[in-house]
Scaffold this motif. Structure first.
Motif, PDB file in Angstrom:
ATOM      1  N   SER A   1      50.681  17.536  19.348  1.00 62.18           N
ATOM      2  CA  SER A   1      52.265  17.573  19.416  1.00 62.18           C
ATOM      3  C   SER A   1      52.284  17.396  21.301  1.00 62.18           C
ATOM      4  O   SER A   1      51.305  17.572  21.797  1.00 62.18           O
TER       5      SER A   1
ATOM      6  N   THR B   1      51.863  21.526  13.896  1.00 65.50           N
ATOM      7  CA  THR B   1      51.057  20.549  14.420  1.00 65.50           C
ATOM      8  C   THR B   1      49.659  21.354  14.573  1.00 65.50           C
ATOM      9  O   THR B   1      49.855  22.595  14.696  1.00 65.50           O
TER      10      THR B   1
ATOM     11  N   THR C   1      47.032  16.638  13.687  1.00 64.84           N
ATOM     12  CA  THR C   1      48.065  16.119  14.467  1.00 64.84           C
ATOM     13  C   THR C   1      48.171  16.963  15.792  1.00 64.84           C
ATOM     14  O   THR C   1      47.380  17.930  15.869  1.00 64.84           O
TER      15      THR C   1
ATOM     16  N   THR D   1      47.080  11.970  14.964  1.00 66.40           N
ATOM     17  CA  THR D   1      48.261  11.637  14.811  1.00 66.40           C
ATOM     18  C   THR D   1      49.240  12.377  15.703  1.00 66.40           C
ATOM     19  O   THR D   1      49.336  13.534  15.851  1.00 66.40           O
ATOM     20  N   HIS D   2      49.857  11.277  16.546  1.00 65.56           N
ATOM     21  CA  HIS D   2      50.696  11.894  17.937  1.00 65.56           C
ATOM     22  C   HIS D   2      52.008  12.346  17.355  1.00 65.56           C
ATOM     23  O   HIS D   2      52.666  11.508  16.455  1.00 65.56           O
ATOM     24  N   VAL D   3      52.623  13.504  17.521  1.00 65.78           N
ATOM     25  CA  VAL D   3      53.708  13.916  17.092  1.00 65.78           C
ATOM     26  C   VAL D   3      54.552  14.262  18.410  1.00 65.78           C
ATOM     27  O   VAL D   3      54.509  15.477  19.000  1.00 65.78           O
TER      28      VAL D   3
END
Length: 290
Positions: free
Chosen positions: A123, A166, A121, A147-149
């Protein structure tokens, strides 16, 4: 007008320039913050202003590069509705991880992402920011899936890494310097193509196995369309003189900024190139905003 709130890199840059420009113009130059909608609110206000040189915009990579594709519609044309005056500065981000992270190089990150697609991930301070698109470009260049947070602000995105919520983030240089020096985050590489004095030990990702990687924030001065040529020339000259003042240069260097050169024509060509460059990247990232 400044597109971001007080204390931001754009705000610090604009206020430093305003003071020196005011001295040379013989009048008060005020830096006014109009944050919101990724800078679109400030940009629209300048678009509607009288073309007399009294209302200017500190244009950014968002307003004049990313937003035309990110937003379904924006209330201005970044080319037709503005008069470019001069590029001012650029500011890279730095890819960082927690100091206890197993990732020490970008190759470590890519290898882990290939082994576990979508599990790593990163952020950011929001969809469509240079932090978000730094991750998107990393994905597109290497073929991995992250995975973008998104968070509401850049500081929150850094705090997510500090709290190990993240795996990584592309932090602004000013925000990262103290944390890197204090050992609270580990730098992997710069998102720009040039080194930064404040992080002299950190090399650009473009030199660390990702040739061509270049995701930086930039700033430039623009006015409404129809700004008279003598006014443009005078503002360009005064801005360049202000950027030549040692105190201003030192202040910007502390923010990790690198001063840019160029006249109105060069800035206009740069804007058109940035819009074209970011369009496929934003589309591929899937990021949208209303």
């Amino acid at each position: 007008l400044v597109t971001i709130g007080a204390g931001s890199a754009a705000d610090i840059l604009t206020r430093a320039l305003a003071e020196e420009m005011g001295r040379r113009l013989g009048q008060t130059v005020v830096a006014e913050n109009r944050p919101g909608a990724g800078g679109n609110i400030a940009a629209e206000a300048v678009r509607r202003a009288e073309p007399d040189g009294h209302t200017l915009l500190m244009a950014t990579v968002s307003t004049h590069g990313i937003n035309p594709t990110l937003y379904r519609s924006i209330p201005f044309d970044p080319v037709a509705h503005f008069t470019p005056i001069t590029l001012v500065a650029t500011s890279p981000n730095v890819l960082v991880v927690h100091p206890d992270s197993p990732y020490r190089t970008v190759q470590d990150i890519v290898a882990a992402a290939r082994a576990r697609p979508g599990e790593l991930t990163y952020s950011s301070g929001g969809s469509g920011t240079s932090q978000h698109l730094g991750g998107a470009v990393l994905e597109q260049m290497t073929g991995v899936r992250l995975t973008h947070v998104p968070f509401r602000s850049a500081p929150e995105s850094i705090n997510a890494v500090l709290a190990r919520q993240t795996d990584m983030t592309f932090a602004s240089v000013p925000a990262a310097v103290g944390l890197v020096q204090g050992g609270r985050i580990r730098p992997i590489g710069l998102s720009g193509t040039r080194p930064v004095a404040e992080l002299a030990e950190v090399r650009p990702l473009a030199e660390l196995g990702l040739p061509g990687f270049d995701v930086t924030a930039w700033f430039g001065l623009a006015g409404p369309a129809g700004l008279p040529e003598p006014v443009v020339a005078r503002l360009n000259q005064v801005t360049r003189e202000a950027l030549g003042v040692e105190a201003v240069r030192a202040r910007l260097a502390q923010q990790g900024m690198q001063i840019l050169e160029g006249g109105p024509a060069e800035f206009g060509a740069f804007i058109r190139a940035e819009i074209a460059r970011w369009a496929p990247i934003v589309r591929a990232s899937g990021a949208t905003a209303d």
